[in-house]
Design an enzyme around this catalytic site. Sequence first.
Site, PDB file in Angstrom:
ATOM      1  N   HIS A 190      99.873 133.336 124.635  1.00 11.63           N
ATOM      2  CA  HIS A 190     100.448 134.104 123.519  1.00 11.63           C
ATOM      3  C   HIS A 190     100.220 133.343 122.222  1.00 11.63           C
ATOM      4  CE1 HIS A 190     103.659 136.980 121.908  1.00 11.63           C
ATOM      5  NE2 HIS A 190     103.325 136.214 120.872  1.00 11.63           N
ATOM      6  N   HIS A 221      98.450 133.946 118.195  1.00 13.26           N
ATOM      7  CA  HIS A 221      97.798 134.802 117.196  1.00 13.26           C
ATOM      8  C   HIS A 221      96.782 133.972 116.427  1.00 13.26           C
ATOM      9  CE1 HIS A 221     100.995 137.986 117.482  1.00 13.26           C
ATOM     10  NE2 HIS A 221     101.684 136.937 117.913  1.00 13.26           N
ATOM     11  N   GLY A 254     104.631 142.883 115.280  1.00  8.64           N
ATOM     12  CA  GLY A 254     105.197 143.547 114.110  1.00  8.64           C
ATOM     13  C   GLY A 254     106.709 143.695 114.146  1.00  8.64           C
ATOM     14  N   HIS A 267     104.907 142.638 122.366  1.00  5.31           N
ATOM     15  CA  HIS A 267     106.073 141.916 121.835  1.00  5.31           C
ATOM     16  C   HIS A 267     107.290 142.827 121.954  1.00  5.31           C
ATOM     17  CE1 HIS A 267     102.869 139.672 119.892  1.00  5.31           C
ATOM     18  NE2 HIS A 267     103.705 138.830 119.338  1.00  5.31           N
ATOM     19  N   GLU A 314     112.322 140.380 120.975  1.00  2.82           N
ATOM     20  CA  GLU A 314     112.224 139.091 120.261  1.00  2.82           C
ATOM     21  C   GLU A 314     113.408 138.976 119.304  1.00  2.82           C
ATOM     22  OE1 GLU A 314     108.671 138.865 117.879  1.00  2.82           O
ATOM     23  OE2 GLU A 314     108.987 136.772 117.309  1.00  2.82           O
ATOM     24  N   ASP A 358     102.699 130.949 120.054  1.00  5.66           N
ATOM     25  CA  ASP A 358     102.786 132.094 119.141  1.00  5.66           C
ATOM     26  C   ASP A 358     101.918 131.907 117.888  1.00  5.66           C
ATOM     27  OD1 ASP A 358     103.613 134.610 118.459  1.00  5.66           O
ATOM     28  OD2 ASP A 358     105.652 134.069 117.893  1.00  5.66           O
TER      29      ASP A 358
HETATM   30  N1  ADE Z   1     102.789 138.699 114.592  1.00  5.97           N
HETATM   31  C1  ADE Z   1     102.524 137.398 114.610  1.00  5.97           C
HETATM   32  N2  ADE Z   1     103.505 136.695 115.200  1.00  5.97           N
HETATM   33  C2  ADE Z   1     104.440 137.607 115.570  1.00  5.97           C
HETATM   34  C3  ADE Z   1     105.685 137.530 116.211  1.00  5.97           C
HETATM   35  N3  ADE Z   1     106.202 136.362 116.615  1.00  5.97           N
HETATM   36  N4  ADE Z   1     106.376 138.665 116.400  1.00  5.97           N
HETATM   37  C4  ADE Z   1     105.872 139.837 116.011  1.00  5.97           C
HETATM   38  N5  ADE Z   1     104.701 139.986 115.394  1.00  5.97           N
HETATM   39  C5  ADE Z   1     103.984 138.878 115.177  1.00  5.97           C
HETATM   40 ZN    ZN Z   2     103.514 136.760 118.873  1.00  2.94          ZN
END
Ligand code: ADE
Ligand code: ZN
Length: 346
Positions: free
Chosen positions: A14, A16, A170, A197, A200, A277
């Site tokens: 996970h 980005h 998002g 996601h 969270e 992340d």
């Molecule tokens: N985009 C990048 N990181 C994110 C996260 N932790 N939660 C939602 N969207 C994201």
């Molecule tokens: Zn993420």
Amino acid sequence: MPIDFTSLPKTELHMHLEGSIPVEALFALVKKHNRLDEAPSVEHVRRRYEFDDFAHFLEVYKWTVSFLKTVDDYEFIAYEVARTLVKQNVWFAEIMVGLGNSVMYGGHDPVAIVRAAWRGFKAAEVRHGIRIRVQIAAGRDHGADFSLDRLRDIEPLMGEVDICAFNMGGSEHVHPLPQFAKVFRRAHDMGLKVSVHAGEVSGPQDVYDALDLHPQRIGHGIRSALDPMLMDDLKRRDVALEVCPVSNECTGAVARLADHPLPRLIQAGVPVTLSSDDPAMFHTSVSREYEVAHEVLGIDTSTLVKIAREGFRRGFMDEALRKELLQKFDQEARHWCNARDIVFPE
Ligand code: ADE
Ligand code: ZN
């Protein structure tokens, strides 16, 4: 006793791409694109990565993406991000290439940037042996039709680029998942795996909604710990959570790292993996996530070695590669444990 998890073989499932650009590399882009007025030093970039809350984090994320102006920038950051993983003995990684901000605000051609990122990842594989797969990601904020269009865009790339999954991030507190059902149906129809996601920053209902989309894994999902029935569901359906503790503290998803629900999820038998992340933005790394889980959350080292192994079991890779990596993991992680008087989990 503090344990350094850097040399333990690991996965990163996970992550980005845009949130993982080392600050020095991002600063190189700041200079390249003549935007020193916005970020005159590496220190400035670093300081920009302090967040008031989750919404603020997503705003700063958009700012970061605004420095990706050319396809060469994507190739450059992809290679630099892969190098950060190589240094931590990560053998297999899935990296999300976000098509939300880059297409909506950056005006990029999605095919061109995915291809460019892939060139960077491939160069890292050739030079360093790391195996990388691409996840195509979009944000809830851009709407369902936007995601459908992006899936259509990238479909012709599927033989050429190792695209393993579709993911959605998002503002989960603003856009509930049921409105994206057709997007996930399309992703499944295209033969992609799915992670999403959920849970969270919003409550357990978001994770129930995510389960309706038939994901193989869920990003974060930490609010599941508030609902014993939901934890049972995750366990029964064998859906693993990609848990990123430092991220959760930085975005305010948990008030204090020490209160993170990871120990409760493990206790309840929910399958979990550990990830970073947006490590550059959260001043973390996947190794540090293991350290924090041990030192702050009290998770014992044998359990953490088992979680590292779980990454290889849950990664979106073909079965031949999984077998190869698991065999190698069992050998090397056993040595790693023996050298530290840690019981290798059977
Ligand atoms: N985009 C990048 N990181 C994110 C996260 N932790 N939660 C939602 N969207 C994201
Ligand atoms: Zn993420």
